[in-house]
Design a protein around this motif. Sequence first.
Motif, PDB file in Angstrom:
ATOM      1  N   LEU A   1       2.353   4.234   1.605  1.00 58.93           N
ATOM      2  CA  LEU A   1       3.170   3.087   2.006  1.00 58.93           C
ATOM      3  C   LEU A   1       2.324   1.925   2.536  1.00 58.93           C
ATOM      4  O   LEU A   1       2.439   0.791   2.051  1.00 58.93           O
ATOM      5  N   VAL A   2       1.458   2.199   3.525  1.00 59.26           N
ATOM      6  CA  VAL A   2       0.676   1.101   4.113  1.00 59.26           C
ATOM      7  C   VAL A   2      -0.283   0.489   3.081  1.00 59.26           C
ATOM      8  O   VAL A   2      -0.330  -0.743   2.960  1.00 59.26           O
ATOM      9  N   PRO A   3      -1.041   1.302   2.308  1.00 60.39           N
ATOM     10  CA  PRO A   3      -1.884   0.669   1.287  1.00 60.39           C
ATOM     11  C   PRO A   3      -1.100  -0.213   0.313  1.00 60.39           C
ATOM     12  O   PRO A   3      -1.557  -1.292  -0.070  1.00 60.39           O
TER      13      PRO A   3
ATOM     14  N   THR B   1      -1.116 -13.540  -0.560  1.00 60.13           N
ATOM     15  CA  THR B   1      -1.977 -14.629  -0.077  1.00 60.13           C
ATOM     16  C   THR B   1      -2.685 -15.321  -1.240  1.00 60.13           C
ATOM     17  O   THR B   1      -3.016 -16.493  -1.161  1.00 60.13           O
TER      18      THR B   1
ATOM     19  N   VAL C   1       1.626  -1.911   0.986  1.00 57.64           N
ATOM     20  CA  VAL C   1       1.947  -3.161   1.682  1.00 57.64           C
ATOM     21  C   VAL C   1       0.692  -4.031   1.818  1.00 57.64           C
ATOM     22  O   VAL C   1       0.755  -5.255   1.674  1.00 57.64           O
ATOM     23  N   LEU C   2      -0.472  -3.387   2.060  1.00 60.37           N
ATOM     24  CA  LEU C   2      -1.725  -4.151   2.165  1.00 60.37           C
ATOM     25  C   LEU C   2      -2.028  -4.866   0.854  1.00 60.37           C
ATOM     26  O   LEU C   2      -2.394  -6.042   0.853  1.00 60.37           O
TER      27      LEU C   2
END
Lengths: 144, 377
Positions: free
Chosen positions: A47-49, A59, A51-52
Amino acid sequence: MTARVALGALGVALTAYGGWLLVTRESDLLDVATWLVAGAVLHDAVLVPTVLVLGVVATRWLPWAARGPAAAGLVVLGSVTLLAVPVLGRFGARADNPTLLDRDYTAGWLVLAGLVLAGVVTATLVRSRLGARRVERGSNTRSG
Amino acid sequence: MRAPAPEDFTSRLHGPALAARVGPALGVCFGICFLTGLLSHYAQQPSQPVPFPPGPAWGYRFTQGLHVVTGTVAVPLLLVKLWTVYPRLFDRPARLDVRHLLVTALERLSVLVLVASAVFMLATGLANSAQWYPWSFSFRTTHYAVAWVAAGSLVLHVGIKLAIVRDELRRPLEHEARPSVLTRRGLLRSTWLAAGVAALATAGQAVPWLREVSVLGVRSGDGPQGLPVNKSAAAAGVTASATAPGWALTVTHGDRSVRLTREDLLALEQRTEDLPIACVEGWSASGTWTGVRVRDLLDRVGAPRGSDVVVRSLQESGPFRTTVLQAGFADDDRTLVALALGGEPLALDHGYPARLIAPNRPGVLQTKWLDRLEVSA
């Protein structure tokens, strides 16, 4: 310091009690362990990767004015979608009980997603207007 | 390719300033979930050293609705909280002496236990509220045991981090002129917004006036006679026995007993009570029940006040086939053997021919398809 030691001792005692309850009352400990580990691993390694990576893509590709609103939209819609997985999948639905999971969850989710998207677009337009005005006034300072 | 290090995460959205702001809100949610969960488990204990009170009638409904809403709201809070501290996952010990390594390892173990148990509690709780059981362990036993683990590791975590939180909360979040994505304030606002949306999108399963907006609620609140059903007669395997013409409710006290058919019960004094059905899965709804007071039935067999009643259902299996109606509930005037709901004969899925309904009680103990009420002499 005393308060912290007391909290620590209480915390260890409660955790140990929970562990004892688990070991003495539940027979399928392997399945429990799988679910405990899987939750933490899925969060930290998937999940976090994801989102990263989305953050990096955003950006690079999104105009500045859209980035903040898009991130806010992701926080709202992403977390609400995740907590709605059991109802969106209707995994617990039963033919003999039409009162359970009796909403059109896909339609509900689409309405929610539409509202979030509308919010993101509106905020982006407002920010780009404000940004443009600031550039005209020459007071634009870049940082962060 | 090397493993990431904490310094690789340059976003200002990681770090203690945000963790110290989201953490306490998450802690409050977990605290409410833990206490309301303990209450529900206690309410389901057959023998209670301190009797669970039959009032307020809405007490169980309120606490269990709160349990599921705070658990749901905790999802965005937990995700953002873990995001703010994610770089710490790649921390390396600062020194290589044994004492420091041991302390670091223990602290990291406590965080692992906290994260794993917290994610476990939310995932299993949400699945249970939608009656989805993709595992082989007992939900009730495991959700209860792991709750103590989560609560304990949370208390330990608070003990370790209290000073940091206090320092961070003294420092206001500084103004950020033009961030690359979100400001810290922006992430905080998004988090509170996500928590609010999560609550609104689901709370209608317990709060009637939110039904229209709770598009992700597990139940719309509709059902036969205006009330949802948790377990149908078909699922309980009672369709034949509940509709059998020879059905009668047996009430016993020691060797005294009476058998009352539905007609016999309807001929007794009828009482009407507005009482909620509140399920352990967090949904609830209120109904207008009509039937015979349990106390009136117990009087017919001379069972004294203060007696616990064993309640048996026609169900042939299931953990709640036989339950105990504690004296405090049995003697309460609002506790009925209900024969009608909303002015109509009870629907089969609501417990026809007769069901128990008592104030401030877990739904699983509001026994449907009654067979016997027994008081030991």
